[in-house]
Design a protein around this motif. Structure first.
Motif, PDB file in Angstrom:
ATOM      1  N   ALA A   9       0.834  -1.202   0.000  1.00 56.57           N
ATOM      2  CA  ALA A   9       0.000   0.000   0.000  1.00 56.57           C
ATOM      3  C   ALA A   9       0.872   1.257   0.000  1.00 56.57           C
ATOM      4  CB  ALA A   9      -0.930  -0.003   1.210  1.00 56.57           C
ATOM      5  N   HIS A  10       1.931   1.233   0.796  1.00 59.64           N
ATOM      6  CA  HIS A  10       2.873   2.358   0.797  1.00 59.64           C
ATOM      7  C   HIS A  10       3.487   2.535  -0.593  1.00 59.64           C
ATOM      8  CE1 HIS A  10       2.705   2.247   5.183  1.00 59.64           C
ATOM      9  NE2 HIS A  10       3.448   3.336   5.228  1.00 59.64           N
ATOM     10  N   ALA A  11       3.874   1.425  -1.234  1.00 59.78           N
ATOM     11  CA  ALA A  11       4.487   1.497  -2.566  1.00 59.78           C
ATOM     12  C   ALA A  11       3.540   2.139  -3.571  1.00 59.78           C
ATOM     13  CB  ALA A  11       4.913   0.107  -3.029  1.00 59.78           C
ATOM     14  N   ASN A  12       2.294   1.754  -3.525  1.00 63.12           N
ATOM     15  CA  ASN A  12       1.313   2.361  -4.432  1.00 63.12           C
ATOM     16  C   ASN A  12       1.163   3.853  -4.152  1.00 63.12           C
ATOM     17  OD1 ASN A  12       0.608   0.101  -6.023  1.00 63.12           O
ATOM     18  ND2 ASN A  12      -0.606  -0.687  -4.340  1.00 63.12           N
ATOM     19  N   ALA A  13       1.148   4.223  -2.884  1.00 55.49           N
ATOM     20  CA  ALA A  13       1.056   5.639  -2.520  1.00 55.49           C
ATOM     21  C   ALA A  13       2.289   6.411  -2.991  1.00 55.49           C
ATOM     22  CB  ALA A  13       0.870   5.787  -1.009  1.00 55.49           C
ATOM     23  N   ILE A  14       3.452   5.789  -2.874  1.00 60.57           N
ATOM     24  CA  ILE A  14       4.694   6.429  -3.335  1.00 60.57           C
ATOM     25  C   ILE A  14       4.575   6.786  -4.808  1.00 60.57           C
ATOM     26  CG2 ILE A  14       7.151   6.038  -3.849  1.00 60.57           C
ATOM     27  CD1 ILE A  14       7.098   4.103  -1.369  1.00 60.57           C
ATOM     28  N   ASP A  24       8.203  15.397  -2.467  1.00 58.96           N
ATOM     29  CA  ASP A  24       8.475  15.451  -1.030  1.00 58.96           C
ATOM     30  C   ASP A  24       7.572  14.481  -0.268  1.00 58.96           C
ATOM     31  OD1 ASP A  24      10.406  17.349  -1.517  1.00 58.96           O
ATOM     32  OD2 ASP A  24       9.104  19.044  -1.050  1.00 58.96           O
ATOM     33  N   ARG A  25       6.307  14.434  -0.649  1.00 56.67           N
ATOM     34  CA  ARG A  25       5.383  13.479  -0.025  1.00 56.67           C
ATOM     35  C   ARG A  25       5.810  12.051  -0.337  1.00 56.67           C
ATOM     36  NH1 ARG A  25      -0.318  16.214  -1.824  1.00 56.67           N
ATOM     37  NH2 ARG A  25       0.056  18.249  -0.893  1.00 56.67           N
ATOM     38  N   ALA A  26       6.218  11.837  -1.582  1.00 53.67           N
ATOM     39  CA  ALA A  26       6.661  10.498  -1.989  1.00 53.67           C
ATOM     40  C   ALA A  26       7.851  10.050  -1.148  1.00 53.67           C
ATOM     41  CB  ALA A  26       7.023  10.486  -3.470  1.00 53.67           C
ATOM     42  N   LEU A  27       8.756  10.967  -0.856  1.00 52.67           N
ATOM     43  CA  LEU A  27       9.932  10.633  -0.060  1.00 52.67           C
ATOM     44  C   LEU A  27       9.538  10.196   1.350  1.00 52.67           C
ATOM     45  CD1 LEU A  27      13.005  10.470   0.249  1.00 52.67           C
ATOM     46  CD2 LEU A  27      12.959  12.879   0.941  1.00 52.67           C
ATOM     47  N   VAL A  28       8.623  10.920   1.971  1.00 54.24           N
ATOM     48  CA  VAL A  28       8.181  10.580   3.329  1.00 54.24           C
ATOM     49  C   VAL A  28       7.573   9.179   3.345  1.00 54.24           C
ATOM     50  CG1 VAL A  28       6.521  11.163   5.149  1.00 54.24           C
ATOM     51  CG2 VAL A  28       7.863  12.976   4.057  1.00 54.24           C
ATOM     52  N   VAL A  29       6.702   8.891   2.371  1.00 54.12           N
ATOM     53  CA  VAL A  29       6.053   7.579   2.315  1.00 54.12           C
ATOM     54  C   VAL A  29       7.078   6.502   1.987  1.00 54.12           C
ATOM     55  CG1 VAL A  29       4.244   6.198   1.211  1.00 54.12           C
ATOM     56  CG2 VAL A  29       3.838   8.617   1.676  1.00 54.12           C
ATOM     57  N   SER A  30       8.052   6.831   1.145  1.00 54.48           N
ATOM     58  CA  SER A  30       9.095   5.881   0.777  1.00 54.48           C
ATOM     59  C   SER A  30       9.909   5.456   1.992  1.00 54.48           C
ATOM     60  CB  SER A  30      10.010   6.505  -0.281  1.00 54.48           C
ATOM     61  OG  SER A  30      11.159   5.735  -0.473  1.00 54.48           O
ATOM     62  N   GLU A  31      10.305   6.420   2.782  1.00 49.61           N
ATOM     63  CA  GLU A  31      11.080   6.104   3.984  1.00 49.61           C
ATOM     64  C   GLU A  31      10.270   5.249   4.952  1.00 49.61           C
ATOM     65  OE1 GLU A  31      12.261  10.056   5.129  1.00 49.61           O
ATOM     66  OE2 GLU A  31      13.997  10.027   3.785  1.00 49.61           O
ATOM     67  N   ALA A  32       8.970   5.534   5.057  1.00 49.24           N
ATOM     68  CA  ALA A  32       8.099   4.729   5.918  1.00 49.24           C
ATOM     69  C   ALA A  32       7.960   3.304   5.380  1.00 49.24           C
ATOM     70  CB  ALA A  32       6.725   5.389   6.047  1.00 49.24           C
ATOM     71  N   ALA A  49       9.720  -1.746  -1.688  1.00 49.27           N
ATOM     72  CA  ALA A  49       9.957  -0.447  -1.055  1.00 49.27           C
ATOM     73  C   ALA A  49      11.239   0.203  -1.567  1.00 49.27           C
ATOM     74  CB  ALA A  49      10.010  -0.621   0.460  1.00 49.27           C
ATOM     75  N   LEU A  50      12.291  -0.573  -1.701  1.00 51.41           N
ATOM     76  CA  LEU A  50      13.568  -0.020  -2.175  1.00 51.41           C
ATOM     77  C   LEU A  50      13.481   0.436  -3.625  1.00 51.41           C
ATOM     78  CD1 LEU A  50      15.999  -2.544  -0.489  1.00 51.41           C
ATOM     79  CD2 LEU A  50      15.748  -0.112   0.071  1.00 51.41           C
ATOM     80  N   PHE A  51      12.803  -0.343  -4.453  1.00 48.65           N
ATOM     81  CA  PHE A  51      12.620   0.048  -5.853  1.00 48.65           C
ATOM     82  C   PHE A  51      11.887   1.382  -5.933  1.00 48.65           C
ATOM     83  CE2 PHE A  51       9.491   0.165  -9.318  1.00 48.65           C
ATOM     84  CZ  PHE A  51      10.357   0.406 -10.368  1.00 48.65           C
ATOM     85  N   CYS A  52      10.757   1.479  -5.239  1.00 48.50           N
ATOM     86  CA  CYS A  52       9.983   2.719  -5.274  1.00 48.50           C
ATOM     87  C   CYS A  52      10.798   3.882  -4.711  1.00 48.50           C
ATOM     88  CB  CYS A  52       8.681   2.549  -4.506  1.00 48.50           C
ATOM     89  SG  CYS A  52       7.508   1.448  -5.336  1.00 48.50           S
ATOM     90  N   GLY A  53      11.569   3.611  -3.670  1.00 43.21           N
ATOM     91  CA  GLY A  53      12.435   4.646  -3.119  1.00 43.21           C
ATOM     92  C   GLY A  53      13.465   5.115  -4.130  1.00 43.21           C
TER      93      GLY A  53
END
Length: 161
Positions: A9-14, A24-32, A49-53
């Motif tokens: 779910a986080h990945a989709n949000a990223i 900036d929002r993507a970065l916060v969600v990525s770190e989470a 998560a790492l790919f999306c980050g």
């Protein structure tokens, strides 16, 4: 195998934040997402998560951080035998090289990774023609931007000759 639904779910949000222009929002969600994947100790989800980050860091122009994420994905995939994450990690690594000015070398690495991904039959493609063929239009704007950069660079090289 599967994946952790929270990390997914986080990945989709990223990716939504990236495509909507909210790096900036993507970065916060990525770190989470990375923190969650490590906390639940789910390596396959960590790959997501790492790919999306890595994508987020490329979009933000943080190429060293993108390479770090890509390298972590590649090491994880090699260690655990995840051919998909190995391929996409190598794509992100090549993409970061392209963005940092190593165009030919980065493109060659990306092409090699895409061949490996095609070999495992995942359907991941790069380019406007493949997007059209597969009906995957979520990345069209970026593909057209990259195409324009290549055409501009090509014109510059022709004028220099």
């Amino acid at each position: 195998m599967g994946f952790d639904s929270g990390v997914n779910a986080h990945a989709n949000a990223i990716l939504c934040h990236v495509y909507l222009g909210h790096p900036d929002r993507a970065l916060v969600v990525s770190e989470a997402a990375v923190a969650l994947a490590k906390r639940v100790e789910h390596p396959f989800s960590l790959g997501i998560a790492l790919f999306c980050g890595g994508v987020v860091h490329i979009q933000r122009g943080e190429l060293d951080r993108a390479r770090e994420h890509a390298e972590e994905v590649v090491v994880l995939a090699e260690r655990l035998g995840f051919p998909f994450w190995l391929g996409v990690g190598r794509v992100v690594r090549g993409w970061a090289r392209v963005e940092s000015g190593e165009g030919a070398a980065g493109i060659a690495k990306m092409q090699q990774a895409l061949v490996e991904l095609a070999r495992i039959g995942n359907g991941l493609a790069l380019g406007v023609a493949q997007a059209e063929q597969q009906g995957q239009h979520y990345y069209d704007a970026e593909l057209h931007r990259l195409r324009a950069e290549i055409l501009i660079a090509d014109c510059g090289m022709r004028n220099a000759e």
